[in-house]
Design a protein around this motif. Structure first.
Motif, mmCIF file in Angstrom:
data_model
loop_
_atom_site.group_PDB
_atom_site.id
_atom_site.type_symbol
_atom_site.label_atom_id
_atom_site.label_comp_id
_atom_site.label_asym_id
_atom_site.label_seq_id
_atom_site.Cartn_x
_atom_site.Cartn_y
_atom_site.Cartn_z
ATOM 1 N N HIS A 158 -63.853 -12.144 -29.433
ATOM 2 C CA HIS A 158 -63.668 -10.866 -28.730
ATOM 3 C C HIS A 158 -62.204 -10.627 -28.364
ATOM 4 N N ARG A 159 -61.592 -11.547 -27.675
ATOM 5 C CA ARG A 159 -60.199 -11.371 -27.233
ATOM 6 C C ARG A 159 -59.238 -11.350 -28.426
ATOM 7 N N LYS A 160 -59.457 -12.253 -29.380
ATOM 8 C CA LYS A 160 -58.589 -12.333 -30.557
ATOM 9 C C LYS A 160 -58.648 -11.033 -31.371
ATOM 10 N N ASN A 161 -59.853 -10.519 -31.585
ATOM 11 C CA ASN A 161 -59.999 -9.258 -32.322
ATOM 12 C C ASN A 161 -59.289 -8.119 -31.613
ATOM 13 N N ARG A 162 -59.432 -8.072 -30.312
ATOM 14 C CA ARG A 162 -58.804 -7.010 -29.528
ATOM 15 C C ARG A 162 -57.286 -7.054 -29.704
ATOM 16 N N GLN A 163 -56.703 -8.226 -29.550
ATOM 17 C CA GLN A 163 -55.252 -8.370 -29.712
ATOM 18 C C GLN A 163 -54.821 -7.996 -31.129
ATOM 19 N N GLN A 164 -55.602 -8.416 -32.102
ATOM 20 C CA GLN A 164 -55.283 -8.143 -33.500
ATOM 21 C C GLN A 164 -55.282 -6.643 -33.790
ATOM 22 N N TYR A 165 -56.276 -5.913 -33.295
ATOM 23 C CA TYR A 165 -56.332 -4.479 -33.565
ATOM 24 C C TYR A 165 -55.264 -3.712 -32.795
ATOM 25 N N ILE A 166 -54.902 -4.156 -31.618
ATOM 26 C CA ILE A 166 -53.775 -3.535 -30.906
ATOM 27 C C ILE A 166 -52.495 -3.700 -31.722
ATOM 28 N N GLN A 167 -52.259 -4.897 -32.248
ATOM 29 C CA GLN A 167 -51.081 -5.127 -33.093
ATOM 30 C C GLN A 167 -51.114 -4.253 -34.339
ATOM 31 N N MET A 168 -52.272 -4.163 -34.987
ATOM 32 C CA MET A 168 -52.386 -3.353 -36.205
ATOM 33 C C MET A 168 -52.127 -1.878 -35.925
ATOM 34 N N MET A 169 -52.637 -1.379 -34.804
ATOM 35 C CA MET A 169 -52.422 0.035 -34.457
ATOM 36 C C MET A 169 -50.933 0.350 -34.349
ATOM 37 N N ASN A 170 -50.162 -0.630 -33.934
ATOM 38 C CA ASN A 170 -48.731 -0.424 -33.723
ATOM 39 C C ASN A 170 -47.864 -0.903 -34.883
ATOM 40 N N ALA A 171 -48.463 -1.514 -35.886
ATOM 41 C CA ALA A 171 -47.703 -2.072 -37.010
ATOM 42 C C ALA A 171 -47.191 -0.948 -37.912
ATOM 43 N N PRO A 172 -45.932 -1.029 -38.331
ATOM 44 C CA PRO A 172 -45.360 0.013 -39.196
ATOM 45 C C PRO A 172 -46.144 0.231 -40.491
ATOM 46 N N GLU A 173 -46.671 -0.830 -41.066
ATOM 47 C CA GLU A 173 -47.382 -0.691 -42.345
ATOM 48 C C GLU A 173 -48.716 0.050 -42.229
ATOM 49 N N TYR A 174 -49.188 0.280 -40.995
ATOM 50 C CA TYR A 174 -50.454 0.985 -40.818
ATOM 51 C C TYR A 174 -50.278 2.325 -40.101
ATOM 52 N N HIS B 118 -49.617 5.152 -41.364
ATOM 53 C CA HIS B 118 -50.191 6.252 -42.147
ATOM 54 C C HIS B 118 -51.687 6.422 -41.877
ATOM 55 N N ILE B 119 -52.273 5.466 -41.177
ATOM 56 C CA ILE B 119 -53.704 5.490 -40.876
ATOM 57 C C ILE B 119 -53.920 6.155 -39.516
ATOM 58 N N ARG B 120 -54.896 7.042 -39.459
ATOM 59 C CA ARG B 120 -55.293 7.629 -38.182
ATOM 60 C C ARG B 120 -56.197 6.618 -37.469
ATOM 61 N N TRP B 121 -55.827 6.234 -36.264
ATOM 62 C CA TRP B 121 -56.609 5.286 -35.479
ATOM 63 C C TRP B 121 -57.365 6.049 -34.398
ATOM 64 N N ILE B 122 -58.655 5.791 -34.308
ATOM 65 C CA ILE B 122 -59.487 6.352 -33.250
ATOM 66 C C ILE B 122 -60.043 5.161 -32.478
ATOM 67 N N HIS B 123 -59.682 5.079 -31.208
ATOM 68 C CA HIS B 123 -60.006 3.928 -30.368
ATOM 69 C C HIS B 123 -61.048 4.359 -29.336
#
Length: 183
Positions: A139-155, A157-162
């Motif tokens: 749970h915690r690891k996934n949360r941290q990972q998706y927060i990082q991905m939302m802010n990552a330059p390579e992503y 171009h993706i619309r994020w809906i949280h």
């Protein structure tokens, strides 16, 4: 929004939400767990798993909703993705749902996915391979990972809906109904 991946920790309701979303948008539904798990809880080798994902995406001429995380598959599943919907429910809600779902599945002994014979059992529910333990440990690891991905330059171009609560999830789906009714 026609190439979507719904992600989130186990027991957030990804499958239920993804099926409803695919139906409302008339998109092809792709369940990654069904593609990944072979009979008797055997894991699909990555090259076969990735080929299955690519095959399902090719079938989806109008678009698709991919249900599931499998971050190792990001280069394949996000090759054309335009939207990621992250179901990010609080830990106590996830824990309750994981236990309730595992118990229900163990009690009813139904196959979990169409293309495998895998079922929950009470023994499995309380073991190291249980979905409950998996949810607790990720749970915690996934949360941290998706927060990082939302802010990552390579992503970017993706619309994020949280979506952070069941109320937000329900409102999102209801908003799709309202938008369709006004067309």
């Amino acid at each position: 929004m026609n190439k979507i991946n719904v992600v989130g920790t186990s027991a957030t309701g990804k499958s239920t939400f993804s099926r409803a979303l695919a139906q409302k948008l008339s998109l092809h539904y792709i369940e990654l767990d069904n593609l990944f798990w072979l009979d008797d809880w055997q894991e699909c080798p990555d090259e076969v798993f990735f080929a299955k994902i690519e095959s399902e995406v090719k079938k989806a001429h109008q678009g698709y909703v991919i249900d599931g995380n499998y971050t190792r598959a990001i280069p394949v599943k996000w090759a054309e993705i335009d939207t990621v919907i992250w179901l990010d429910l609080p830990f106590p809600v996830n824990l309750y749902r994981a236990v309730k779902r595992a118990f229900h599945r163990a009690r009813h002994k139904r196959d979990l996915w169409a293309d495998s014979n895998n079922q929950e059992s009470l023994r499995r529910m309380f073991g190291r391979d249980s979905i409950v333990w998996w949810m607790i440990s990720t749970h915690r690891k996934n949360r941290q990972q998706y927060i990082q991905m939302m802010n990552a330059p390579e992503y970017q171009h993706i619309r994020w809906i949280h979506l952070k609560s069941q109320k937000e999830i329900d409102a999102f789906l209801a908003g799709l109904d309202a938008a369709a009714a006004s067309v």
